[in-house]
Each structure stands twice: as structure tokens, then as C-alpha cells.
Scaffold this motif. Structure first.
Motif, PDB file in Angstrom:
ATOM      1  N   ARG A 185     -10.078   0.984 -17.076  1.00 48.71           N
ATOM      2  CA  ARG A 185      -9.973   2.142 -16.175  1.00 48.71           C
ATOM      3  C   ARG A 185      -9.998   1.698 -14.718  1.00 48.71           C
ATOM      4  NH1 ARG A 185     -13.692   4.201 -19.930  1.00 48.71           N
ATOM      5  NH2 ARG A 185     -15.420   3.997 -18.453  1.00 48.71           N
ATOM      6  N   LEU A 186     -10.850   0.722 -14.423  1.00 54.71           N
ATOM      7  CA  LEU A 186     -10.929   0.214 -13.056  1.00 54.71           C
ATOM      8  C   LEU A 186      -9.602  -0.437 -12.653  1.00 54.71           C
ATOM      9  CD1 LEU A 186     -12.712  -0.403 -10.540  1.00 54.71           C
ATOM     10  CD2 LEU A 186     -13.301  -2.573 -11.644  1.00 54.71           C
ATOM     11  N   CYS A 187      -9.022  -1.246 -13.539  1.00 58.90           N
ATOM     12  CA  CYS A 187      -7.745  -1.896 -13.253  1.00 58.90           C
ATOM     13  C   CYS A 187      -6.657  -0.864 -12.971  1.00 58.90           C
ATOM     14  CB  CYS A 187      -7.322  -2.788 -14.417  1.00 58.90           C
ATOM     15  SG  CYS A 187      -8.352  -4.255 -14.664  1.00 58.90           S
ATOM     16  N   ALA A 188      -6.609   0.190 -13.791  1.00 64.02           N
ATOM     17  CA  ALA A 188      -5.586   1.225 -13.610  1.00 64.02           C
ATOM     18  C   ALA A 188      -5.778   1.964 -12.293  1.00 64.02           C
ATOM     19  CB  ALA A 188      -5.630   2.199 -14.782  1.00 64.02           C
ATOM     20  N   SER A 189      -7.021   2.202 -11.939  1.00 61.21           N
ATOM     21  CA  SER A 189      -7.325   2.913 -10.698  1.00 61.21           C
ATOM     22  C   SER A 189      -6.893   2.112  -9.472  1.00 61.21           C
ATOM     23  CB  SER A 189      -8.828   3.214 -10.620  1.00 61.21           C
ATOM     24  OG  SER A 189      -9.176   3.744  -9.359  1.00 61.21           O
ATOM     25  N   VAL A 190      -7.335   0.859  -9.398  1.00 61.35           N
ATOM     26  CA  VAL A 190      -7.028   0.075  -8.199  1.00 61.35           C
ATOM     27  C   VAL A 190      -5.542  -0.272  -8.130  1.00 61.35           C
ATOM     28  CG1 VAL A 190      -9.371  -0.824  -7.957  1.00 61.35           C
ATOM     29  CG2 VAL A 190      -7.689  -2.126  -9.269  1.00 61.35           C
ATOM     30  N   LEU A 191      -4.884  -0.454  -9.278  1.00 62.60           N
ATOM     31  CA  LEU A 191      -3.450  -0.731  -9.249  1.00 62.60           C
ATOM     32  C   LEU A 191      -2.677   0.485  -8.742  1.00 62.60           C
ATOM     33  CD1 LEU A 191      -1.005  -2.489  -9.776  1.00 62.60           C
ATOM     34  CD2 LEU A 191      -1.021  -1.702 -12.161  1.00 62.60           C
ATOM     35  N   SER A 192      -3.036   1.676  -9.197  1.00 67.11           N
ATOM     36  CA  SER A 192      -2.357   2.891  -8.736  1.00 67.11           C
ATOM     37  C   SER A 192      -2.519   3.054  -7.231  1.00 67.11           C
ATOM     38  CB  SER A 192      -2.913   4.119  -9.463  1.00 67.11           C
ATOM     39  OG  SER A 192      -2.674   4.043 -10.856  1.00 67.11           O
ATOM     40  N   LEU A 193      -3.725   2.801  -6.739  1.00 66.90           N
ATOM     41  CA  LEU A 193      -3.985   2.925  -5.303  1.00 66.90           C
ATOM     42  C   LEU A 193      -3.256   1.849  -4.504  1.00 66.90           C
ATOM     43  CD1 LEU A 193      -7.768   3.793  -5.551  1.00 66.90           C
ATOM     44  CD2 LEU A 193      -6.050   5.214  -4.394  1.00 66.90           C
ATOM     45  N   ALA A 194      -3.247   0.620  -5.011  1.00 65.28           N
ATOM     46  CA  ALA A 194      -2.573  -0.463  -4.298  1.00 65.28           C
ATOM     47  C   ALA A 194      -1.066  -0.231  -4.236  1.00 65.28           C
ATOM     48  CB  ALA A 194      -2.876  -1.803  -4.967  1.00 65.28           C
ATOM     49  N   LEU A 195      -0.486   0.272  -5.313  1.00 63.46           N
ATOM     50  CA  LEU A 195       0.949   0.554  -5.324  1.00 63.46           C
ATOM     51  C   LEU A 195       1.281   1.687  -4.355  1.00 63.46           C
ATOM     52  CD1 LEU A 195       1.749   0.240  -9.135  1.00 63.46           C
ATOM     53  CD2 LEU A 195       2.497  -1.293  -7.306  1.00 63.46           C
ATOM     54  N   TYR A 196       0.434   2.688  -4.293  1.00 59.37           N
ATOM     55  CA  TYR A 196       0.639   3.769  -3.324  1.00 59.37           C
ATOM     56  C   TYR A 196       0.616   3.204  -1.906  1.00 59.37           C
ATOM     57  CZ  TYR A 196      -0.466   7.680  -0.267  1.00 59.37           C
ATOM     58  OH  TYR A 196      -0.451   8.576   0.779  1.00 59.37           O
ATOM     59  N   GLN A 197      -0.375   2.378  -1.614  1.00 59.58           N
ATOM     60  CA  GLN A 197      -0.541   1.824  -0.273  1.00 59.58           C
ATOM     61  C   GLN A 197       0.599   0.869   0.086  1.00 59.58           C
ATOM     62  OE1 GLN A 197      -2.373   2.888   1.939  1.00 59.58           O
ATOM     63  NE2 GLN A 197      -3.570   1.401   3.082  1.00 59.58           N
ATOM     64  N   ALA A 198       1.086   0.128  -0.892  1.00 59.85           N
ATOM     65  CA  ALA A 198       2.160  -0.827  -0.631  1.00 59.85           C
ATOM     66  C   ALA A 198       3.503  -0.139  -0.432  1.00 59.85           C
ATOM     67  CB  ALA A 198       2.254  -1.825  -1.787  1.00 59.85           C
ATOM     68  N   SER A 199       3.753   0.900  -1.203  1.00 59.10           N
ATOM     69  CA  SER A 199       5.056   1.565  -1.166  1.00 59.10           C
ATOM     70  C   SER A 199       5.308   2.317   0.134  1.00 59.10           C
ATOM     71  CB  SER A 199       5.182   2.524  -2.352  1.00 59.10           C
ATOM     72  OG  SER A 199       6.278   3.392  -2.190  1.00 59.10           O
ATOM     73  N   GLY A 200       4.396   3.211   0.480  1.00 59.54           N
ATOM     74  CA  GLY A 200       4.591   4.046   1.656  1.00 59.54           C
ATOM     75  C   GLY A 200       5.564   5.180   1.440  1.00 59.54           C
ATOM     76  N   ALA A 201       6.166   5.286   0.249  1.00 62.12           N
ATOM     77  CA  ALA A 201       7.157   6.333  -0.006  1.00 62.12           C
ATOM     78  C   ALA A 201       6.539   7.720   0.063  1.00 62.12           C
ATOM     79  CB  ALA A 201       7.801   6.111  -1.376  1.00 62.12           C
ATOM     80  N   ARG A 202       5.270   7.824  -0.288  1.00 61.13           N
ATOM     81  CA  ARG A 202       4.566   9.112  -0.230  1.00 61.13           C
ATOM     82  C   ARG A 202       3.482   9.096   0.846  1.00 61.13           C
ATOM     83  NH1 ARG A 202       3.852  11.835  -6.146  1.00 61.13           N
ATOM     84  NH2 ARG A 202       6.008  11.607  -6.856  1.00 61.13           N
ATOM     85  N   GLY A 203       3.602   8.143   1.750  1.00 59.55           N
ATOM     86  CA  GLY A 203       2.595   7.994   2.790  1.00 59.55           C
ATOM     87  C   GLY A 203       1.712   6.792   2.506  1.00 59.55           C
ATOM     88  N   ARG A 204       0.791   6.553   3.413  1.00 60.01           N
ATOM     89  CA  ARG A 204      -0.190   5.486   3.247  1.00 60.01           C
ATOM     90  C   ARG A 204      -1.553   5.978   3.715  1.00 60.01           C
ATOM     91  NH1 ARG A 204       4.143   1.853   4.943  1.00 60.01           N
ATOM     92  NH2 ARG A 204       4.515   0.320   3.273  1.00 60.01           N
ATOM     93  N   MET A 205      -2.583   5.269   3.280  1.00 59.88           N
ATOM     94  CA  MET A 205      -3.917   5.536   3.789  1.00 59.88           C
ATOM     95  C   MET A 205      -4.107   4.808   5.104  1.00 59.88           C
ATOM     96  SD  MET A 205      -6.127   5.167   0.254  1.00 59.88           S
ATOM     97  CE  MET A 205      -5.160   3.783  -0.398  1.00 59.88           C
ATOM     98  N   LEU A 206      -4.940   5.353   5.975  1.00 58.71           N
ATOM     99  CA  LEU A 206      -5.271   4.659   7.217  1.00 58.71           C
ATOM    100  C   LEU A 206      -5.880   3.303   6.895  1.00 58.71           C
ATOM    101  CD1 LEU A 206      -6.951   7.248   9.623  1.00 58.71           C
ATOM    102  CD2 LEU A 206      -4.848   5.971  10.042  1.00 58.71           C
ATOM    103  N   ARG A 207      -5.397   2.256   7.547  1.00 55.47           N
ATOM    104  CA  ARG A 207      -5.979   0.933   7.381  1.00 55.47           C
ATOM    105  C   ARG A 207      -7.347   0.899   8.054  1.00 55.47           C
ATOM    106  NH1 ARG A 207      -5.972  -2.890   5.840  1.00 55.47           N
ATOM    107  NH2 ARG A 207      -4.766  -4.589   6.692  1.00 55.47           N
ATOM    108  N   SER A 208      -8.280   0.191   7.461  1.00 55.82           N
ATOM    109  CA  SER A 208      -9.630   0.138   8.023  1.00 55.82           C
ATOM    110  C   SER A 208      -9.632  -0.473   9.417  1.00 55.82           C
ATOM    111  CB  SER A 208     -10.559  -0.652   7.094  1.00 55.82           C
ATOM    112  OG  SER A 208     -10.061  -1.963   6.882  1.00 55.82           O
TER     113      SER A 208
END
Length: 407
Positions: free
Chosen positions: A294-317
Motif C-alpha cells: 500500500r505504501l509503494c502504491a501511494s508514493v508511486l501515485s504521488l511521485a507520478l503526479y508530481q513528475a507529470s504536471g499534466a494535472r498540476g503539481r504540488m508546491l515544492r518544499s
């Protein structure tokens, strides 16, 4: 001749004192609070006296950045003395944490960040970027030994990841006592080297989910302002992302901006909430499997979202660094709080036996850094694309940076 040597020595010593004070001002007050006057005030000097050493604010800012590069070069040179990759990484982290411990106790100079490197004006920008690139290449060379070859892309991704970890550590080490820094360094090295998987656990087959909402091109909406503002703030910092620049990115008027947003502060606050909401979506999704899966699936989904940018990105720290202390601290605290959700997931995996015994808090903080830094990897690592995010960035972070389990 002796008199000239003594004068040069005093000049160099004064420049070093100025750099220490300037680094502290930049670390504590961000770029908005960084000026010759602010540094002079910290040193109890008249601002004019600083112009003998640095003519302009940008010259002093560039000197701070070069000093930071030199600090990292020193850490890399020390770590390179060791033969084993594991020992190199352990000493790299320990050395960085020791610098921060001594700074916290007033026993040594501070170390800066690279958060605002690209905001330098020319010619300083080109000069410092070149020094940073050379340091980056020396850093990457740490991740290969004659008996354990590693391809250039993986060396580069691990360098990006480690620089992110070291920079992010500043925000959470501040919550610990200085006496705890060595233990924190050892625990972080343990997480990064050993990974999180319990013995017998392999990388799972993951079906990541898409986070966020689709973006309709040409539609002027609050969501598009959020996405545009986040991109601008990630690139130029809060103060570099003006209403004019955000509006121009969307090809709309300032009137349209104020129709959808009360002001820039309102939009920035919404960007923070948007980032935290995306994190919650990825962390709380009902993925199947044991705790590790579950942890692997969670962080991979978030990392792919952040890498793509197609639907936006999270603010970088790092985008928060330029803020004034009273604005920055509560936002960094919220990012650390979000990392604690990862810590809870790690704890659940330890409980069901799918994750080996590690410090859940440290593990959560490292996962937060990895997810956040997945943005713009393609601009830093030659050949990187979304297809490689899983095998070359996410998987090593959970299986161990030097694990042979990849594609």
C-alpha cells in the motif's frame, strides 16, 4: 611584503565573517529579507562598509551560493575517501548533520541552500550555476565504485534525491535537540541504504491511480490559476511569481486574475491547500495488499503526479524558503505533518511484518522528500521520463538506494 600579507589575511577573514552572517540572514529571512543592510545590521556594521567587499546585493548572494557549493564539495570529498557505497552515504549524511548541529550550537558556520540559485542575475547566475553543475557531477561520482558500477542516469537521480534529502533535513532537524542529530543521521542512512521492505518482500506490481482533476485547456478557472501559480512559485519563488507573470502564463488580464482570486496571498494559500489535498488523496486511497504494498502504491501515485504536471503539481518544499520566517514556519510544519501520514503507513507495515523495523518518522520524512522532488526530474536528469520514475526514483527509495532490484 609581510604587511601586505597581513592586510590580505585580514581582508579574507572579514569576507569569511560577512559570508557567515549573509548565509544566516538568507537562511532565516529568505530572499525578501536578504540585503546588504540586513547583513550589516547582523554584524553591527554600517552598510557602506560592506560595499568594500561586495558592491551589490547580488554579488553577496552569489558568494553565499558559491560558499554553499564549497560546503557540499567538502562533504563529497570526505565521503569519497571511503570505498563502500554504504559508508560513503553514511558519512555524507553524518557530515551534513554535523554542520547543522554545530551551527545550531553557535560552534560553526551555517550551510546555505540552493533554493534560490536561479534567481541570481547575470553574470553571477551563469558562474554559480557552472560551479553547482561541477559539484553535482562530483557528487554523482560518489555512487559508483569499480566493483559496483552504476549507470549515469541512476547516479544522477540519486544525486538529485540526496541533495533534496539534505536540504529538506533543515526543516525537520530544527524540531530536534542538537544532541539527537547524530542518531537522526544514522537512522536516515539506515532507511536510505536498507530500504523499507522486510526480508522476502519484493517490489509489488502496482496500478497507480491518477490524482487531481483533468485540466481543460483554454478554460480560465480557479484550478488553472492554482496550477499556473504553483509552477511560477516552484520556479521563481513566492516573490518572483507576480500577478503579472501568473496572468501572462495563462494569457489573461490582471482583471481576470482578480475576478478569480482576492489577491496573490489568497492564491498562494490555495496552492498550499491544493498540494496538501493531493497528498491526502494519495496517502488515503484504498490500495490493496499489505502495508508495504500500500505504501509503494501511494508514493508511486504521488511521485507520478508530481513528475507529470499534466494535472498540476504540488508546491515544492524549497519554494517556501523565500518566505519571511513568520510565514514559512507554519507552512513547513504542515508539510512535516503531512509526512507523518507516511510515518503512520510505515508503522502499519512494520506491524504486519511487510516493512522491516526502521524509525517510522525518519522514513516518513524521507518519503516526503522523494515525492516532492519528483517534479522536473526530466530537466535535471538527462534521459529521464515518466516511464522511468518508478524504476529509477521511487523503487530505490523503498528497496534501498543500492538495491539491484530495478526494472
Amino acid at each position: 611584503m609581510i604587511a601586505e600579507s597581513g592586510a590580505h589575511s585580514r581582508y579574507s577573514a572579514r569576507k569569511d565573517e560577512i559570508l557567515v552572517a549573509a548565509t544566516s540572514v538568507l537562511n532565516n529571512f529568505g530572499s525578501r529579507g536578504f540585503s546588504l543592510a540586513a547583513v550589516a545590521k547582523r554584524m553591527d556594521l554600517h552598510p557602506v562598509s560592506l560595499t568594500y567587499y561586495y558592491k551589490k546585493r547580488d554579488d553577496l548572494l552569489a558568494a553565499v551560493m558559491r560558499s554553499t557549493v564549497e560546503h557540499y564539495d567538502g562533504l563529497v570529498a570526505h565521503a569519497a575517501r571511503f570505498d563502500r557505497l554504504e559508508d560513503r552515504l553514511t558519512h555524507l549524511i553524518a557530515g551534513h548533520f554535523e554542520i547543522q548541529r554545530r551551527d545550531r550550537l553557535g560552534m560553526g558556520p551555517p550551510i546555505g541552500t540552493f533554493a534560490e540559485l536561479r534567481l541570481l542575475a547575470e553574470p553571477n547566475r551563469t558562474i554559480v550555476l557552472a560551479a553547482h553543475r561541477d559539484m553535482y557531477n562530483r557528487f554523482a561520482a560518489l555512487f559508483e565504485t569499480p566493483d559496483r558500477p552504476m549507470d549515469a542516469m541512476r547516479r544522477s537521480t540519486q544525486t538529485r534525491l540526496m541533495i533534496e534529502h539534505l536540504g529538506w533535513s533543515r526543516t525537520w532537524l530544527a524540531t530536534l535537540q542538537p544532541s539527537d542529530y547524530p542518531d537522526a543521521a544514522a537512522k536516515m542512512a539506515d532507511v536510505l541504504i536498507g530500504g523499507l521492505a522486510a526480508p522476502g518482500e519484493t517490489w509489488p506490481a502496482i496500478e497507480p491511480i491518477q490524482l487531481g482533476e483533468p485540466v481543460r485547456e483554454g478554460d480560465v478557472s480557479r484550478q488553472r490559476f492554482l496550477i499556473a501559480a504553483t509552477e511560477m512559485i516552484n520556479r521563481d519563488g513566492y516573490y518572483g511569481a507576480s500577478v503579472e507573470k501568473i496572468s501572462a502564463r495563462l494569457n489573461v488580464t490582471k482583471g481576470s486574475f482578480y475576478y478569480h482570486n482576492a489577491d496573490k496571498d489568497d492564491l498562494f494559500a490555495a496552492c498550499v491547500e491544493y498540494a496538501l489535498d493531493i497528498l491526502r488523496q494519495g496517502q488515503n486511497a484504498p490500495f490493496p495488499g499489505n502495508g508495504f504494498e500500500r505504501l509503494c502504491a501511494s508514493v508511486l501515485s504521488l511521485a507520478l503526479y508530481q513528475a507529470s504536471g499534466a494535472r498540476g503539481r504540488m508546491l515544492r518544499s524549497y519554494a517556501l524558503v523565500s518566505l519571511a520566517p513568520e510565514d514559512r514556519a507554519p507552512l513547513q510544519a504542515r508539510y512535516r505533518q503531512a509526512a507523518m501520514r507516511f510515518a503512520e503507513m510505515v508503522g502499519a507495515g512494520i506491524e504486519d511484518g511487510s516493512i522491516r523495523p526502521v524509525d517510522p518518522t525518519i522514513a516518513g520524512l524521507t518519503l516526503m522528500a522523494m515525492v516532492n522532488s519528483s517534479a522536473y526530474l526530466d530537466l535535471v536528469v538527462m534521459g529521464m521520463n515518466e516511464r522511468l520514475i518508478e524504476p529509477d526514483y521511487v523503487r530505490p527509495s523503498l528497496m534501498g538506494l543500492f538495491s539491484q532490484e530495478r526494472r
